[in-house]
Design an enzyme around this catalytic site. Structure first.
Site, mmCIF file in Angstrom:
data_model
loop_
_atom_site.group_PDB
_atom_site.id
_atom_site.type_symbol
_atom_site.label_atom_id
_atom_site.label_comp_id
_atom_site.label_asym_id
_atom_site.label_seq_id
_atom_site.Cartn_x
_atom_site.Cartn_y
_atom_site.Cartn_z
ATOM 1 N N THR A 164 40.120 46.649 43.731
ATOM 2 C CA THR A 164 39.155 45.956 44.589
ATOM 3 C C THR A 164 37.919 46.828 44.751
ATOM 4 O OG1 THR A 164 38.921 44.702 46.648
ATOM 5 C CG2 THR A 164 40.084 46.800 46.802
ATOM 6 N N ASN A 165 37.077 46.567 45.718
ATOM 7 C CA ASN A 165 35.874 47.378 45.952
ATOM 8 C C ASN A 165 35.619 47.496 47.452
ATOM 9 O OD1 ASN A 165 34.102 45.084 46.794
ATOM 10 N ND2 ASN A 165 34.604 44.411 44.716
#
Ligand code: CTP
Length: 207
Positions: free
Chosen positions: A19-20
């Protein structure tokens, strides 16, 4: 108005994912400001821990491919799209059905094969009849931002792009540059995300 917000999550196995750092705050602030201004707002949110703004219809998604599927359904009905989601560009080729057991293989190194995710915004604007909808994209850049953002604006078929940098991640304040397809260049320095959201909603109201 259709607003996307937050990160996407690309699962490796049932409990692990790529993810980020996106918090979703900017997109949620835009949805809130648009609803306060009287727009009918649908907010498509990646996995975030934010409350749904008052008067906003919310649809939760997890992965980029889910985001694309929901966007394709909802985009037809909107007059404007604000694409604030931080879409993961890559996903593991395979989501393992059971936990990935590191110790079973005895290996000290491994590789994770990744596949490109669809470009959600470019896919949506490809089929867009010109000028029938207003589209605002986002670009998070780490240096040499304006030139790269201008290229993205054209490549993604957007009317505006909101350029910001990693210092905005997770915080309440941000500095952004709004670049328009007709050469407009507007700087909004050190504002709350709510204030930037109000400016964007005003911009949409004026086109
Ligand atoms: N975007 C999208 N689908 C993707 C990647 C990005 O719809 N797979 C959208 C984002 O929501 C944003 C805009 O495209 O509105 C720009 O995103 P950004 O991640 O900055 O650009 P990328 O095209 O992914 O380029 P790069 O990561 O190489 O800078």
């Amino acid at each position: 108005m259709l607003v996307t917000a937050g990160p996407t999550r690309e699962h490796v196995d049932p409990v692990r994912y790529l993810t980020n750092e996106s918090s979703g705050k900017m997109g949620f602030a835009i949805a809130a400001a648009a609803a306060r201004a009287g727009h009918a707002v649908t907010l498509i949110a990646g996995p975030v821990t934010l409350a749904t703004p008052r008067g906003v219809r919310r649809i939760d998604v997890v992965s980029a491919r889910e985001l694309l599927a929901v966007c394709q359904r909802e985009f037809r009905r909107c007059d404007a799209l604000v694409m604030a989601a931080a879409v993961a560009d890559w996903r593991p080729v395979k989501k393992l059905a059971a936990k990935w057991r590191a110790k079973d293989s005895g290996a000290e190194r491994t590789t994770l094969l990744l596949a490109r995710n669809p470009d959600v915004l470019a896919t949506l604007t490809r089929g867009r009849r010109s000028a029938s909808k207003t589209v605002i994209a986002f670009a998070l850049e780490t240096g040499a931002g304006v030139a790269r953002a201008k290229k993205k604006l054209a490549k993604k078929g957007a009317d505006w792009i909101v350029l910001n940098d990693p210092s905005a991640l997770g915080g309440e304040r941000t500095s952004v540059t709004l670049l328009g397809a007709n050469g407009e260049h507007i700087e909004l320095r050190d504002r709350t995300k709510s204030a930037v959201a109000r400016s964007l909603v005003e911009l949409l109201g004026s086109v």
